[in-house]
Design a protein around this motif. Structure first.
Motif, mmCIF file in Angstrom:
data_model
loop_
_atom_site.group_PDB
_atom_site.id
_atom_site.type_symbol
_atom_site.label_atom_id
_atom_site.label_comp_id
_atom_site.label_asym_id
_atom_site.label_seq_id
_atom_site.Cartn_x
_atom_site.Cartn_y
_atom_site.Cartn_z
ATOM 1 N N ALA A 167 68.170 -11.716 -44.041
ATOM 2 C CA ALA A 167 67.508 -11.151 -42.789
ATOM 3 C C ALA A 167 67.235 -9.906 -42.851
ATOM 4 N N ILE A 168 66.600 -9.431 -41.616
ATOM 5 C CA ILE A 168 65.969 -7.938 -41.444
ATOM 6 C C ILE A 168 67.347 -6.990 -41.601
ATOM 7 N N THR A 169 67.129 -6.217 -42.377
ATOM 8 C CA THR A 169 68.264 -5.229 -42.497
ATOM 9 C C THR A 169 68.287 -3.917 -41.538
ATOM 10 N N ASN A 170 69.155 -3.301 -41.247
ATOM 11 C CA ASN A 170 68.887 -1.792 -40.502
ATOM 12 C C ASN A 170 67.770 -1.297 -41.067
ATOM 13 N N ALA A 171 67.663 -1.063 -42.833
ATOM 14 C CA ALA A 171 66.650 -0.218 -43.300
ATOM 15 C C ALA A 171 65.588 -0.775 -43.128
ATOM 16 N N ASP A 172 65.197 -2.227 -42.943
ATOM 17 C CA ASP A 172 63.818 -2.734 -42.785
ATOM 18 C C ASP A 172 63.515 -2.314 -41.218
ATOM 19 N N ALA A 173 64.424 -2.348 -40.506
ATOM 20 C CA ALA A 173 64.124 -2.087 -39.008
ATOM 21 C C ALA A 173 63.821 -0.740 -38.984
ATOM 22 N N LYS A 174 64.386 0.059 -39.465
ATOM 23 C CA LYS A 174 64.050 1.729 -39.355
ATOM 24 C C LYS A 174 62.766 2.028 -39.869
ATOM 25 N N GLY A 175 62.281 1.057 -41.129
ATOM 26 C CA GLY A 175 61.029 1.413 -41.458
ATOM 27 C C GLY A 175 59.816 1.000 -40.825
ATOM 28 N N ILE A 176 59.992 -0.459 -40.098
ATOM 29 C CA ILE A 176 59.133 -0.764 -39.323
ATOM 30 C C ILE A 176 59.081 0.092 -38.017
ATOM 31 N N ALA A 177 59.964 0.525 -37.612
ATOM 32 C CA ALA A 177 60.057 1.413 -36.436
ATOM 33 C C ALA A 177 59.132 2.590 -36.705
ATOM 34 N N ALA A 178 59.520 3.257 -37.838
ATOM 35 C CA ALA A 178 58.868 4.347 -38.428
ATOM 36 C C ALA A 178 57.488 4.170 -38.612
ATOM 37 N N ALA A 179 56.994 2.856 -39.001
ATOM 38 C CA ALA A 179 55.497 2.558 -39.153
ATOM 39 C C ALA A 179 54.877 2.846 -37.556
ATOM 40 N N LEU A 180 55.580 2.041 -36.644
ATOM 41 C CA LEU A 180 54.987 1.680 -35.525
ATOM 42 C C LEU A 180 54.825 3.061 -34.831
ATOM 43 N N LYS A 181 55.638 4.044 -34.868
ATOM 44 C CA LYS A 181 55.592 5.418 -34.368
ATOM 45 C C LYS A 181 54.592 6.096 -35.149
ATOM 46 N N GLU A 182 54.523 6.006 -36.327
ATOM 47 C CA GLU A 182 53.226 6.756 -37.088
ATOM 48 C C GLU A 182 52.036 6.146 -36.653
ATOM 49 N N ALA A 183 51.762 4.762 -36.489
ATOM 50 C CA ALA A 183 50.655 4.103 -35.937
ATOM 51 C C ALA A 183 50.364 4.835 -34.512
ATOM 52 N N TRP A 184 51.305 4.968 -33.698
ATOM 53 C CA TRP A 184 51.133 5.252 -32.360
ATOM 54 C C TRP A 184 50.565 6.752 -32.178
ATOM 55 N N ASN A 185 51.421 7.668 -32.992
ATOM 56 C CA ASN A 185 51.186 9.170 -33.133
ATOM 57 C C ASN A 185 49.792 9.381 -33.725
ATOM 58 N N GLU A 186 49.008 8.383 -34.370
ATOM 59 C CA GLU A 186 47.839 8.661 -35.130
ATOM 60 C C GLU A 186 46.852 7.747 -34.320
ATOM 61 N N SER A 187 47.228 7.142 -33.425
ATOM 62 C CA SER A 187 46.247 6.413 -32.855
ATOM 63 C C SER A 187 45.615 5.168 -33.772
ATOM 64 N N MET A 188 46.554 4.726 -34.465
ATOM 65 C CA MET A 188 45.919 3.406 -35.296
ATOM 66 C C MET A 188 46.151 1.982 -34.644
#
Length: 139
Positions: free
Chosen positions: A69-90
């Protein structure tokens, strides 16, 4: 400037390019089952993030599926990717096998963050959704 959008699609749709044109400033988030190869997208993305985990829900019985199942590390990685995309208007395209549960959860949380909704059908995986909400401080 318009807010970036987020779209959930299937594994096959990313291969065939059946999604909105993400443009150059875009991110692809790929989620596949363990042991499955990541598909090659038809179109280029500026950034690609890849994750392996099964579509396992909170209410499933204990057993070997929880190990994948999704691990905490996976969730942190996806959350970081979403933050990056938001901050870069991607713009974000996120896929899983069927494009409904795991990717649907990521897209739904992205909409909660402020991404424009492409209004694709989704039945979000609640385990994925809740972990992402936790790591994005949306709870």
């Amino acid at each position: 400037m318009m807010k970036p959008w987020i779209e959930n699609i299937s594994l096959d749709d990313v291969r065939k390019g059946y999604h909105y044109d993400p443009g150059f400033n875009s991110m692809l988030i790929q989620i596949v089952d363990p042991g499955v190869e990541f598909p090659t997208p038809k179109y280029a993305f500026r950034t690609v993030r890849q994750f392996y985990f099964l579509d396992v829900e909170d209410n499933e019985p204990d057993g070997c599926l929880y190990d994948a199942a999704i691990t905490n590390a996976d969730a942190k990685g996806i959350a970081a990717a979403l933050k990056e995309a938001w901050n870069e208007s991607m713009n974000v395209v996120v896929h899983c096998h069927m494009g409904v549960a795991r990717s649907g959860a990521v897209a739904e949380v992205g909409v909660m963050m402020g991404f424009r909704d492409t209004e694709k059908f989704r039945i979000p995986n609640l385990m994925v959704k809740h972990k992402l909400m936790y790591y994005l401080d949306l709870v």
